[in-house]
Each structure stands twice: as structure tokens, then as C-alpha cells.
Design a protein around this motif. Structure first.
Motif, mmCIF file in Angstrom:
data_model
loop_
_atom_site.group_PDB
_atom_site.id
_atom_site.type_symbol
_atom_site.label_atom_id
_atom_site.label_comp_id
_atom_site.label_asym_id
_atom_site.label_seq_id
_atom_site.Cartn_x
_atom_site.Cartn_y
_atom_site.Cartn_z
ATOM 1 N N PHE A 183 0.864 -1.180 0.000
ATOM 2 C CA PHE A 183 0.000 0.000 0.000
ATOM 3 C C PHE A 183 0.905 1.236 0.000
ATOM 4 O O PHE A 183 1.659 1.451 0.953
ATOM 5 C CB PHE A 183 -0.905 0.019 1.238
ATOM 6 N N TRP A 184 0.851 1.986 -1.069
ATOM 7 C CA TRP A 184 1.557 3.262 -1.135
ATOM 8 C C TRP A 184 0.492 4.343 -1.000
ATOM 9 O O TRP A 184 -0.376 4.475 -1.870
ATOM 10 C CB TRP A 184 2.312 3.413 -2.447
ATOM 11 N N ILE A 185 0.573 5.095 0.063
ATOM 12 C CA ILE A 185 -0.488 6.055 0.381
ATOM 13 C C ILE A 185 0.085 7.469 0.423
ATOM 14 O O ILE A 185 0.938 7.783 1.261
ATOM 15 C CB ILE A 185 -1.144 5.721 1.740
ATOM 16 N N TYR A 186 -0.380 8.294 -0.485
ATOM 17 C CA TYR A 186 -0.068 9.722 -0.429
ATOM 18 C C TYR A 186 -1.183 10.395 0.360
ATOM 19 O O TYR A 186 -2.362 10.219 0.044
ATOM 20 C CB TYR A 186 -0.012 10.337 -1.828
ATOM 21 N N PHE A 187 -0.805 11.140 1.372
ATOM 22 C CA PHE A 187 -1.828 11.809 2.164
ATOM 23 C C PHE A 187 -1.420 13.258 2.415
ATOM 24 O O PHE A 187 -0.237 13.602 2.426
ATOM 25 C CB PHE A 187 -2.070 11.076 3.491
#
Length: 200
Positions: A183-187
Motif C-alpha cells: 500500500f503506497w499512500i499519499y496523504f
């Protein structure tokens, strides 16, 4: 000695995006149409079928390159159709399926920069993860990439183009791995509201 004039980041981004859009337009609309006209002329004059086939491949490849660099749908219809179009090119070229799930047609980030963030992340995953499918979920303040990979570690572009985009958008990248799923999550970072734009 003359001082070098420095352009503001916004102007550089605008120049870069305009250049890419113009190049994409020329490839997709101008040159491919000229070649299509030549193809029709060859058909009327009874030209070689091998030459016609080669010309057809050139036209298709030019349109694919246009969609890979800057889909024309980005300016006309926004980031969601552009990513879906880009995903089709990725599937055609690499055999990796890109699925885009979103609850909104427009996030509160400059659409061109958001497209580049997603585009470059997809390419990085394709090149490094040995996966055959990428699921992307876009929400108001985050973009999540989910994919399977046999690797225990995947190289991330920490100092290059993606890092610049993250700084520009005020986004951070969090990476998680669970049972082979990545899971690559940009937040959105708190306190960076000034870096966000709404294209409405």
C-alpha cells in the motif's frame, strides 16, 4: 558577469506542462492525421499492404505516446479520465491492469500536478514491483496504490521527481506491506493548505 534570472516554480511548471500538452497534441492530432491522410492516399493508389501496415503501426504508436505523456483528456475532462486513459496505455504496453476507484471527480490539488504524481507512481511500481495489477483509490485528502509484489523491498524515488511533486502538493508518502500486498499512500500533510489548489 550577468546574473541568471530565476523563474518562479509556478511559471516553470506552466511552461513544462504547456510544452508537454503541445507535443502530445501534435503527436495525437496533427502528425497522426497527416499520416492517416497518407494512408488513405496509398489505399486509393493501390500502395503496398506492407507499407500500409507499417504506417498504421506508426500512427497507433504516436497516439499511444501522446496518451502516455499527457492525455488530451486531462485538459478537456480532468484527471480521472486522463488516468484511466493512461492506465489503458500501461496495460497495452506492459500487461499491467490499472484500476481507478474514486468518489470524486476532482480532488483539491492542481489537476496537472495530481496527474503527474499518479502517472510517475504507476510507472515506478510497474518498473520495480513485478506486479500485474494496480488498484488506485482516490479520496479527498489521499491517493492509495494497492498491488501485489513478490519483493520484500521496493526502491522508491526519494530524491527525484516524485519528491518534488510531494513538496509542491504538501503530500507525504506512507508505505505499508501486509501479506504480500503493498500500500503506497499519499496523504495530505496538515498545515500545508496553501499548497493546494481547487480547479473549479
Amino acid at each position: 558577469m550577468k546574473e541568471t534570472m530565476k523563474l518562479p516554480a509556478d511559471e516553470i511548471i506552466q511552461m513544462y506542462e504547456t510544452m508537454l500538452h503541445d507535443l502530445s497534441y501534435d503527436l495525437h492530432e496533427r502528425y497522426s492525421h497527416l499520416l492517416t491522410g497518407l494512408l488513405h492516399q496509398m489505399d486509393q493508389e493501390g500502395g503496398s499492404s506492407k507499407s500500409a501496415l507499417l504506417l498504421t503501426h506508426i500512427i497507433d504508436d504516436m497516439r499511444s505516446k501522446s496518451n502516455e505523456s499527457t492525455p488530451l483528456s486531462l485538459a478537456k475532462r480532468g484527471v480521472v479520465p486522463a488516468i484511466r486513459q493512461f492506465g489503458k496505455e500501461i496495460e497495452h504496453r506492459f500487461g499491467v491492469t490499472v484500476s481507478l476507484l474514486t468518489e470524486r471527480e476532482s480532488l483539491s490539488i492542481d489537476q496537472r500536478i495530481l496527474f503527474r504524481l499518479i502517472q510517475q507512481t504507476i510507472l515506478m511500481i510497474v518498473e520495480n514491483a513485478d506486479t500485474d495489477a494496480i488498484d488506485i483509490h482516490m479520496e479527498e485528502d489521499s491517493v492509495t496504490f494497492r498491488f501485489l509484489s513478490p519483493h520484500e523491498q521496493i526502491d522508491v524515488d526519494e530524491k527525484g521527481f516524485l519528491c518534488l511533486i510531494q513538496k509542491r502538493t504538501g503530500m507525504e508518502l506512507k508505505i505499508e506491506q501486509r501479506s504480500g500486498h503493498w500500500f503506497w499512500i499519499y496523504f495530505k500533510k496538515r498545515g500545508n493548505k496553501d499548497d493546494f489548489h481547487c480547479d473549479r
